[in-house]
Design a protein around this motif. Structure first.
Motif, PDB file in Angstrom:
ATOM      1  N   LYS A 107       0.804  -1.208   0.000  1.00  0.00           N
ATOM      2  CA  LYS A 107       0.000   0.000   0.000  1.00  0.00           C
ATOM      3  C   LYS A 107       0.847   1.273   0.000  1.00  0.00           C
ATOM      4  N   LEU A 108       1.884   1.294   0.826  1.00  0.00           N
ATOM      5  CA  LEU A 108       2.643   2.535   0.914  1.00  0.00           C
ATOM      6  C   LEU A 108       4.098   2.347   0.523  1.00  0.00           C
ATOM      7  N   SER A 109       4.376   1.321  -0.262  1.00  0.00           N
ATOM      8  CA  SER A 109       5.758   1.208  -0.713  1.00  0.00           C
ATOM      9  C   SER A 109       5.820   0.629  -2.112  1.00  0.00           C
ATOM     10  N   LEU A 110       6.828   1.046  -2.808  1.00  0.00           N
ATOM     11  CA  LEU A 110       6.990   0.655  -4.197  1.00  0.00           C
ATOM     12  C   LEU A 110       8.401   0.084  -4.333  1.00  0.00           C
ATOM     13  N   GLU A 111       8.475  -1.154  -4.803  1.00  0.00           N
ATOM     14  CA  GLU A 111       9.799  -1.763  -4.992  1.00  0.00           C
ATOM     15  C   GLU A 111      10.013  -1.974  -6.465  1.00  0.00           C
ATOM     16  N   LEU A 112      11.106  -1.494  -6.984  1.00  0.00           N
ATOM     17  CA  LEU A 112      11.366  -1.602  -8.409  1.00  0.00           C
ATOM     18  C   LEU A 112      12.376  -2.706  -8.697  1.00  0.00           C
ATOM     19  N   GLU A 113      12.347  -3.155  -9.956  1.00  0.00           N
ATOM     20  CA  GLU A 113      13.260  -4.230 -10.362  1.00  0.00           C
ATOM     21  C   GLU A 113      14.719  -3.825 -10.233  1.00  0.00           C
ATOM     22  N   ASN A 114      14.981  -2.533 -10.346  1.00  0.00           N
ATOM     23  CA  ASN A 114      16.375  -2.080 -10.253  1.00  0.00           C
ATOM     24  C   ASN A 114      16.865  -2.027  -8.808  1.00  0.00           C
ATOM     25  N   GLY A 115      16.044  -2.546  -7.904  1.00  0.00           N
ATOM     26  CA  GLY A 115      16.466  -2.632  -6.512  1.00  0.00           C
ATOM     27  C   GLY A 115      16.123  -1.413  -5.680  1.00  0.00           C
ATOM     28  N   SER A 116      15.542  -0.394  -6.317  1.00  0.00           N
ATOM     29  CA  SER A 116      15.157   0.803  -5.553  1.00  0.00           C
ATOM     30  C   SER A 116      13.834   0.584  -4.832  1.00  0.00           C
TER      31      SER A 116
END
Ligand code: ATP
Ligand code: MG
Length: 254
Positions: A107-116
């Protein structure tokens, strides 16, 4: 969905103004200065509705997309405000057609494939403990977060070498935001009264000036840290006396 050429993508990586424009935000003058700045300690003392949260979202997303393995923490005083901020970030991310696939979108976090990772949190000292290595820390409505939070985040930055940006409308001559704004530490400072925001009309401000107590008007629209001499109770005392977290013991019946 926006499909960018490699050239366009490189341009957005190095030019945050181009990135904001791609997101549909044509930056105001102060926003452009901020987006072009490479300062790692920034204070923004801004009018209501001037675009603080929008800038937080643009900066957070840019860092996450173009600096792999970044941890970006976005703090706001209340859960509602952090949800609102996260909504802006997620909205921009969707507008870009999710150019880096999400690994998990809680809900309040976004994880990207680039590890960010971008994590938005309601700002209390307790929520921040346990996170380490933040490369960008954004504090929205910083004048209203607890000072303890600020003291908890400083050591994190010392280790990660990360950047810190606090954006706020003033809230009395109190707290870390006021102390730092008026202090001698080396921050890059921006002051943005409502008169500098092209979306806030003179007519609207005239109306607000007529309707609001003068010190509130100055605080909300003129970047002023207020504590009027004729105020019997300081803002801090009023704050300590009023809380919306406690259920009233008695309710009016009728
Ligand atoms: N450069 C811009 N161009 C167009 N619209 C903008 C720009 N910057 C901000 N806005 C719009 O202005 C409105 C207020 O922006 P935002 O919520 O970021 O301001 P804020 O300073 O955080 O407001 P508040 O004090 O209420 O928290 C939003 O609708 C946002 O989309
Ligand atoms: Mg805001």
């Amino acid at each position: 969905m926006v499909t960018n050429s490699v050239g366009q993508d490189i341009r957005m990586a190095v030019d945050r103004v181009a990135f904001a424009t791609e997101l549909g935000v044509e930056p105001d003058q102060w926003q452009e200065e901020l987006l072009r700045s490479s300062a790692d300690r920034v204070l923004l003392n801004c009018s209501r509705q001037s675009g603080k949260s929008t800038m937080s979202a643009v900066m957070a997303l840019h860092r996450a997309l173009y600096h792999p393995r970044s941890l970006i923490l976005c703090l706001a005083p209340t859960l509602r405000q952090s949800q609102e901020l996260f909504g802006k970030i997620a909205g921009f991310y969707r507008d870009l057609g999710r150019p880096v696939a999400p690994q998990g979108e809680r809900k309040l976090s976004l994880e990207l494939e680039n590890g960010s990772r971008i994590i938005t949190l309601p700002g209390s000292e307790k929520t921040i403990r346990g996170f380490s290595g933040a490369t960008l820390l954004l504090v929205d409505e910083a004048s209203r977060v607890d000072d303890e939070l600020y003291y908890a985040i400083r050591p994190m930055l010392a280790v990660s070498g990360g950047s810190l940006m606090m954006l706020s409308t003033p809230y009395g001559k109190r707290g870390v935001f006021f102390e730092e704004w008026t202090g001698s530490h080396a921050w890059e400072r921006y002051e943005v009264p409502a008169s500098q925001c092209p979306r806030i009309s003179e007519a609207f401000l005239d109306e607000e000036r007529a309707d609001l107590p003068p010190f509130i008007y100055r605080q909300e629209y003129e970047c002023s840290f207020e504590e009027t001499e004729d105020q019997v109770f300081t803002i801090e005392l009023i704050d300590r006396a009023v809380t919306d977290e406690v259920e009233p013991l008695f309710r009016a019946v009728g």
